[in-house]
Design an enzyme around this catalytic site. Sequence first.
Site, PDB file in Angstrom:
ATOM      1  N   CYS A  50       0.847  -1.194   0.000  1.00  0.00           N
ATOM      2  CA  CYS A  50       0.000   0.000   0.000  1.00  0.00           C
ATOM      3  C   CYS A  50       0.882   1.243   0.000  1.00  0.00           C
ATOM      4  O   CYS A  50       1.668   1.436   0.917  1.00  0.00           O
ATOM      5  CB  CYS A  50      -0.915   0.016   1.218  1.00  0.00           C
TER       6      CYS A  50
ATOM      7  N   GLY B  39      -6.376  -1.012 -13.444  1.00  0.00           N
ATOM      8  CA  GLY B  39      -6.817  -0.255 -14.604  1.00  0.00           C
ATOM      9  C   GLY B  39      -7.779  -0.967 -15.529  1.00  0.00           C
ATOM     10  O   GLY B  39      -8.074  -0.465 -16.612  1.00  0.00           O
TER      11      GLY B  39
HETATM   12  C1  LIG Z   1     -10.232   3.519  -2.856  1.00  0.00           C
HETATM   13  C2  LIG Z   1      -9.245   2.398  -2.963  1.00  0.00           C
HETATM   14  C3  LIG Z   1      -8.914   1.676  -1.820  1.00  0.00           C
HETATM   15  C4  LIG Z   1      -7.998   0.632  -1.891  1.00  0.00           C
HETATM   16  N1  LIG Z   1      -7.711  -0.078  -0.761  1.00  0.00           N
HETATM   17  C5  LIG Z   1      -6.885  -1.159  -0.841  1.00  0.00           C
HETATM   18  C6  LIG Z   1      -6.637  -1.977   0.290  1.00  0.00           C
HETATM   19  O1  LIG Z   1      -7.157  -1.756   1.386  1.00  0.00           O
HETATM   20  N2  LIG Z   1      -5.790  -3.042   0.142  1.00  0.00           N
HETATM   21  C7  LIG Z   1      -5.201  -3.349  -1.049  1.00  0.00           C
HETATM   22  O2  LIG Z   1      -4.469  -4.342  -1.121  1.00  0.00           O
HETATM   23  N3  LIG Z   1      -5.436  -2.601  -2.149  1.00  0.00           N
HETATM   24  C8  LIG Z   1      -6.248  -1.513  -2.073  1.00  0.00           C
HETATM   25  N4  LIG Z   1      -6.495  -0.762  -3.199  1.00  0.00           N
HETATM   26  C9  LIG Z   1      -5.845  -1.131  -4.463  1.00  0.00           C
HETATM   27  C10 LIG Z   1      -6.766  -1.973  -5.346  1.00  0.00           C
HETATM   28  O3  LIG Z   1      -7.079  -3.204  -4.742  1.00  0.00           O
HETATM   29  C11 LIG Z   1      -6.106  -2.241  -6.726  1.00  0.00           C
HETATM   30  O4  LIG Z   1      -4.944  -3.009  -6.537  1.00  0.00           O
HETATM   31  C12 LIG Z   1      -5.723  -0.964  -7.455  1.00  0.00           C
HETATM   32  O5  LIG Z   1      -6.686   0.036  -7.252  1.00  0.00           O
HETATM   33  C13 LIG Z   1      -5.548  -1.170  -8.952  1.00  0.00           C
HETATM   34  O6  LIG Z   1      -6.706  -1.707  -9.544  1.00  0.00           O
HETATM   35  P1  LIG Z   1      -7.880  -0.818 -10.222  1.00  0.00           P
HETATM   36  O7  LIG Z   1      -7.222   0.112 -11.203  1.00  0.00           O
HETATM   37  O8  LIG Z   1      -8.800  -1.807 -10.837  1.00  0.00           O
HETATM   38  O9  LIG Z   1      -8.519  -0.069  -9.104  1.00  0.00           O
HETATM   39  C14 LIG Z   1      -7.393   0.307  -3.133  1.00  0.00           C
HETATM   40  C15 LIG Z   1      -7.740   1.032  -4.278  1.00  0.00           C
HETATM   41  C16 LIG Z   1      -8.654   2.071  -4.217  1.00  0.00           C
HETATM   42  C17 LIG Z   1      -8.997   2.839  -5.464  1.00  0.00           C
END
Ligand SMILES: Cc1cc2nc3c(=O)[nH]c(=O)nc-3n(C[C@H](O)[C@H](O)[C@H](O)COP(=O)(O)O)c2cc1C
Lengths: 305, 260
Positions: free
Chosen positions: A128, A245
């Site tokens: 994170c 993404g």
């Molecule tokens: C609002 C938000 C909160 C997130 N919280 C976590 C989290 O608590 N733990 C984690 O491993 N990833 C967290 N992520 C990352 C997502 O799981 C993911 O890996 C990342 O957003 C990329 O994928 P996406 O583009 O489909 O969102 C978070 C992402 C967003 C946007």
Amino acid sequence: MSQVKFLNLKLKNPTVLASGILGLTASSMKRVVEFGGAGAVTTKSFNIEWRKGHKNPSILPFRHGLLNAVGLSNPGIDEMVKEIRLFRRQCDAPIFASVFGRTIDEFAEVTRLTVEAEPDLIEVNISCPNVHSEFGQPFGNSCEDTAKITEIVKKNAGDIPVSIKLGPHGPGVARLARVCEEHGADAITAINTVGPGMLIDIEVRKPILSNKTGGVSGPAILPIAVKSVYEVYKAVNIPIIGTGGVTVPEDAVQMILAGATLIGIGTGVYYQGIDVFKKIEQGVREYLDRHGFKSIEEIRGGAHE
Amino acid sequence: MSDLMQTFPVKRIIEHGPGVKSFYFDRMTDAVAGQFVNVWLPGIDEKPYSVSALGEDWLEISVKAYGVFSGAMMKLKVGDLVGIRGPFGKGFTFRDNALIIGGGIGIAPLRILARELSERNFRFVSLLGAATAHEVIFVDDFRRRSSNCYVTTDDGTLGKKGLVTDDLLEIIKKEKIEFVYAAGPEIMFVKIKELIDPLGIAYEFCLERYMKCGIGICGQCTLDGSGIRLCVEGPVLNQDDLKAVTELGLPHRDASGRRV
Ligand SMILES: Cc1cc2nc3c(=O)[nH]c(=O)nc-3n(C[C@H](O)[C@H](O)[C@H](O)COP(=O)(O)O)c2cc1C
Ligand SMILES: Cc1cc2nc3c(=O)[nH]c(=O)nc-3n(C[C@H](O)[C@H](O)[C@H](O)COP(=O)(O)OP(=O)(O)OC[C@H]3O[C@@H](n4cnc5c(N)ncnc54)[C@H](O)[C@@H]3O)c2cc1C
Ligand code: FES
């Protein structure tokens, strides 16, 4: 045809709700499965003690994605164990428990306690990028820490498979994935958010996020995610939850061609609605049909030599 | 209309009385009654507020001082920059022969609703209650637009002393009410629901929960039982939406996600 096998699990389709998105409660995750069409869900990352996280603004849309510094807010393990159990009673889809720790010992402790909820997989968040100010560099930026955490989580996870969630930073996602595999990881989730990044309000002339910086997700990071999955696929033999993404079926197909077994979707919920999972599953199926493939397996890793 | 954060200067402020104010901005967006905007005070926090009225070229929000954030809102001066994004959520539908029930600062989203109903020439009756007279905001506007306007205050400084729910059933009967709108404290919804569910009258309530993203991503505002996101599928919910909700009137989630 959309059915996939992932480790010891069978999923109705390869889409998975990514951690941190709508993953706080059983009711919410159930809706993501029943109305949204997700093949599996991942909980919000949690720890032993509850945390308020950062103040708002903590999640901001920009023109090409989202910037977030939620700061790992979570209600603590007792609440989350209850929600995971409730989900398992109400829903057939697999549930992945996402855990984090502030210290290596905490990773062991939170894993041990999570096992009681019997999730289908434990996903270990060591990447994170928005808790620097408190936690320092993510553990996932160091091969040594990644090795230690993988080992200790595996030791405490019993029969429950473990996926380590990596970011695109530090020593490189392929090297880190190899370390995870060598230390017993059953899968890799790649990638977490990218950055940290920053957005500034030009009238107030200050960063908008209360935490000033946050992780970037959504369309902006798709190429980084696809490349990360491609690299990890080359480096290891364990399956990959390709995340980052993905908002339309074509993005998911790219992930599969790069080598992903499952497709993690988070920010796509913002762009396409909760039924983004259904839409992507359908679109991937149509792609396979159009090209005369009978299953996803036939194209997995297809972009490699 | 934009999900992106933009800042706007405060154009005008009305003080209704101690701790209750309305703030005016250039109209940066359309909004329907019941929708809300996320308001950012740089360096402090960001919280959701209902759009309480829209003019040709202005947008109004109305705030009651409770804690740190709304307290800081009270200190705003004309010209101060405030971040606003939205509008978010799903608003009210428009019905004839309705009763509008507002409790305290819950009157805010009902003010724009009353305007929209009267523009459509729908008949409606208002029933407004608050702790004290000055908290029954824009009461003259409601009196002018509704076919009848009932007021209660806890201290009897305006209208009848008591709660909005005291004479609810009599008013519904006397005014031949066919639909109920309500916004205010959750305990008021519980009471209204108890009273009108047996009558089979349809209704829409404008609920509140702790929110972070406002765009349906974080899951902070989801309701137990149904999994509905209040920031997207709400904040206005009808009797059918509420059937599956198991947490009405019960402790609900704070910033960490614990029920408190
Ligand atoms: C609002 C938000 C909160 C997130 N919280 C976590 C989290 O608590 N733990 C984690 O491993 N990833 C967290 N992520 C990352 C997502 O799981 C993911 O890996 C990342 O957003 C990329 O994928 P996406 O583009 O489909 O969102 C978070 C992402 C967003 C946007
Ligand atoms: C969709 C939506 C629309 C909203 N619209 C408005 C609006 O138009 N006007 C407005 O003033 N607020 C509105 N709110 C509430 C607002 O977002 C804040 O929660 C409120 O201003 C209190 O914030 P605070 O940080 O000052 O107080 P907090 O620190 O959050 O609360 C301080 C104390 O006051 C109590 N409290 C807070 N709000 C209320 C309440 N409404 N009734 C009773 N007790 C309360 C809390 O439980 C706590 O004990 C809305 C909320 C939502 C979700
Ligand atoms: S406030 Fe984030 S989902 Fe509603």
